[in-house]
Enzyme design. Structure first.
Site, PDB file in Angstrom:
ATOM      1  N   HIS A 122       0.971  -5.210  -2.026  1.00  0.00           N
ATOM      2  CA  HIS A 122      -0.243  -5.988  -1.733  1.00  0.00           C
ATOM      3  C   HIS A 122      -0.078  -7.477  -2.027  1.00  0.00           C
ATOM      4  CE1 HIS A 122      -2.561  -2.390  -0.822  1.00  0.00           C
ATOM      5  NE2 HIS A 122      -1.849  -1.823  -1.785  1.00  0.00           N
TER       6      HIS A 122
ATOM      7  N   ASP B  47       6.478  -2.985  -7.284  1.00  0.00           N
ATOM      8  CA  ASP B  47       5.923  -2.714  -5.954  1.00  0.00           C
ATOM      9  C   ASP B  47       5.061  -3.906  -5.537  1.00  0.00           C
ATOM     10  OD1 ASP B  47       4.369  -1.919  -3.791  1.00  0.00           O
ATOM     11  OD2 ASP B  47       4.101   0.122  -4.524  1.00  0.00           O
TER      12      ASP B  47
ATOM     13  N   GLU C  63       3.164  -2.215 -10.233  1.00  0.00           N
ATOM     14  CA  GLU C  63       2.857  -2.956  -9.009  1.00  0.00           C
ATOM     15  C   GLU C  63       2.756  -4.424  -9.400  1.00  0.00           C
ATOM     16  OE1 GLU C  63      -0.612  -1.196  -7.005  1.00  0.00           O
ATOM     17  OE2 GLU C  63       0.107   0.764  -7.616  1.00  0.00           O
TER      18      GLU C  63
ATOM     19  N   HIS D 174       0.572   3.366  -8.146  1.00  0.00           N
ATOM     20  CA  HIS D 174       0.181   4.087  -6.934  1.00  0.00           C
ATOM     21  C   HIS D 174       0.669   5.544  -6.940  1.00  0.00           C
ATOM     22  CE1 HIS D 174       0.259   4.814  -2.478  1.00  0.00           C
ATOM     23  NE2 HIS D 174      -0.895   4.194  -2.591  1.00  0.00           N
TER      24      HIS D 174
ATOM     25  N   ASN E 282      -5.681  -3.487   5.392  1.00  0.00           N
ATOM     26  CA  ASN E 282      -4.812  -4.329   4.566  1.00  0.00           C
ATOM     27  C   ASN E 282      -4.110  -5.408   5.386  1.00  0.00           C
ATOM     28  OD1 ASN E 282      -5.245  -2.624   2.179  1.00  0.00           O
ATOM     29  ND2 ASN E 282      -4.074  -1.107   3.337  1.00  0.00           N
TER      30      ASN E 282
ATOM     31  N   SER F  10      -3.391  -2.086  -6.114  1.00  0.00           N
ATOM     32  CA  SER F  10      -4.019  -1.796  -4.826  1.00  0.00           C
ATOM     33  C   SER F  10      -5.529  -1.638  -4.897  1.00  0.00           C
ATOM     34  CB  SER F  10      -3.408  -0.534  -4.223  1.00  0.00           C
ATOM     35  OG  SER F  10      -3.620   0.576  -5.064  1.00  0.00           O
TER      36      SER F  10
ATOM     37  N   LYS G 226       1.050  -3.852   5.743  1.00  0.00           N
ATOM     38  CA  LYS G 226      -0.131  -4.472   5.121  1.00  0.00           C
ATOM     39  C   LYS G 226      -0.129  -5.962   5.498  1.00  0.00           C
ATOM     40  CE  LYS G 226      -0.651  -0.955   1.557  1.00  0.00           C
ATOM     41  NZ  LYS G 226       0.275   0.082   2.035  1.00  0.00           N
TER      42      LYS G 226
END
Ligand SMILES: Cc1ncc(COP(=O)(O)O)c(C=O)c1O
Length: 386
Positions: free
Chosen positions: A206, A203, A174, A130, A44, A178, A237
């Site tokens: 990413h 979240d 998120e 997640h 990542n 992910s 990440k």
């Protein structure tokens, strides 16, 4: 003679492993060398910062100054000036008044969602959030209701249905997902929050580094950071370091978590060197974006190339490109063949993704050759040939 496990326990441990192995789903650990013989599209490190000289140098300088460990939990002596400086840097960057650094994103999510929601609360969450968020939510005792992935119309329906709910209503998502690399319409989510007044947790694990005019994330890009009550982000990440952070507009969340979240209170804190590397990485990310970086165009170039081989590969502009193959054994075989031809990608299989949803997961990174998308597509074509 070393102690042998109880035979009953042994049988219990073995059965699910045998089941996984039979379905090509067993996971194993393979140590990698520092100089891997492949182009890595599996980790990542989206911004290519894990080996950036400034990020590495900041960590080394902090190692010399602080030593290898924080040596204690944060409420004893583990919290250092490096952690405090990182909190300020992250808060200023992302537009939040308060920040708290965590050992991992898993711990941050488990703590936020295990400590703050309470029995009697209602948590509405995207179906694909997640495992760390689920883990926290299950521990919280709050009622969890999941809505279909990215389906904000369904979320709105649920919000209306539960408009008289007595406890606190939470919405959890998120930003960039992910395993799919897609994201909800955050402007619409902000409008729903303005109308319904729920507590919003996002979240950005990413999205950090990649999205937004300064790389602060998707909330920044969409101009809706003011609407998120709590943001979770990771340092390991896009920022190429290690650890995680939470951001808040209201200090009460920080005060509460650092007093009551067991993940924070009872664990040796992140080494200062990680915080120092992460702070250097934030500056690198800002500089990259200030110089005109167009991550969306890069993502589209890769997707266009991959779609010539697997047309079902979704369009998008995030660093995660899922290549849907469906079958777990075929996915594993394709990943192995790609590795043999010099490309390392993730082979994502159930239960990480839903049954029938096995896929190759390509993580993009800055700094690859311009011809890389076309070369990868050719390797993929060969890897998928029967
Ligand atoms: C969306 C999301 N949140 C949190 C985490 C956990 O972060 P960390 O790897 O720092 O524990 C991950 C990591 O895989 C993730 O994908």
């Amino acid at each position: 003679m070393p102690a042998a496990p109880d035979p009953k326990l042994l049988a219990r441990l073995r059965a699910p492993l045998d089941e996984r192995a039979a379905l090509s789903l067993e996971r194993t650990l393979v140590p990698r060398a520092p100089e891997a013989p492949w182009v890595c599209l599996a980790d990542n490190d989206y911004m290519g910062l894990a080996h950036d000289p400034q990020v590495v140098a900041a960590g080394k300088a902090a190692l010399d100054r602080w030593g290898a460990s924080s040596s204690a939990s944060p409420l004893i002596t583990g919290y250092t000036a490096e952690h405090a400086a990182l909190e300020r840097e992250l808060g200023d960057w992302c537009g939040f008044g308060h920040a708290l650094v965590w050992n991992t994103g898993f711990a941050a999510n488990a703590a936020v969602l295990g400590t703050l929601p309470k029995p009697g609360d209602l948590v509405l969450a995207d179906r694909l959030i997640h495992a760390s968020m689920i883990s926290g939510l299950l521990a919280s005792g709050a009622r969890l209701q999941r809505y279909p992935h990215l389906d904000l119309a369904k979320l709105e329906e649920l919000l209306k249905k539960h408009s008289g709910h007595e406890g606190v209503v939470w919405v959890v998502t998120e930003s960039v997902f992910s395993m799919d690399g897609d994201y909800p319409d955050l402007k619409k989510l902000a409008a729903l929050k303005a109308e319904h007044g729920f507590t919003l947790v996002v979240d950005e694990a990413h999205a950090t580094g990649w999205h937004g005019p300064t790389g602060a994330g998707l909330l920044e890009r969409e101009g809706v950071a003011a609407y998120a009550d709590i943001v979770v982000g990771t340092l390991g990440k896009g920022l190429g370091a290690f650890g995680a952070y939470t951001l808040f507009h209201d200090e009460i969340f920080r005060r509460h978590l650092l007093n009551f979240a067991p993940e924070f209170v009872y664990s040796t804190y992140l080494p200062p060197a990680c915080a120092a590397s992460a702070r250097a990485a934030v500056r690198c990310v800002k500089a990259l974006h200030a110089a005109g970086l167009d991550t969306g165009a890069l993502s589209r170039r890769w997707r266009d190339a991959i779609r010539t081989v697997v047309p079902g590969t979704p369009e998008g502009d995030s660093p995660i490109v899922p290549i849907p193959l469906g079958d777990a054994a075929r996915t594993l075989r394709a990943a192995q063949r790609l590795q043999e031809s010099g490309w390392k990608v993730g082979a994502v299989r159930p239960p990480t993704v839903p049954e029938g949803g096995a896929r190759l997961r390509v993580s993009l990174r800055l700094g690859l050759d311009e011809n890389a998308p076309a070369e990868f597509a050719e390797a993929l074509r060969s890897a998928l040939a029967e």
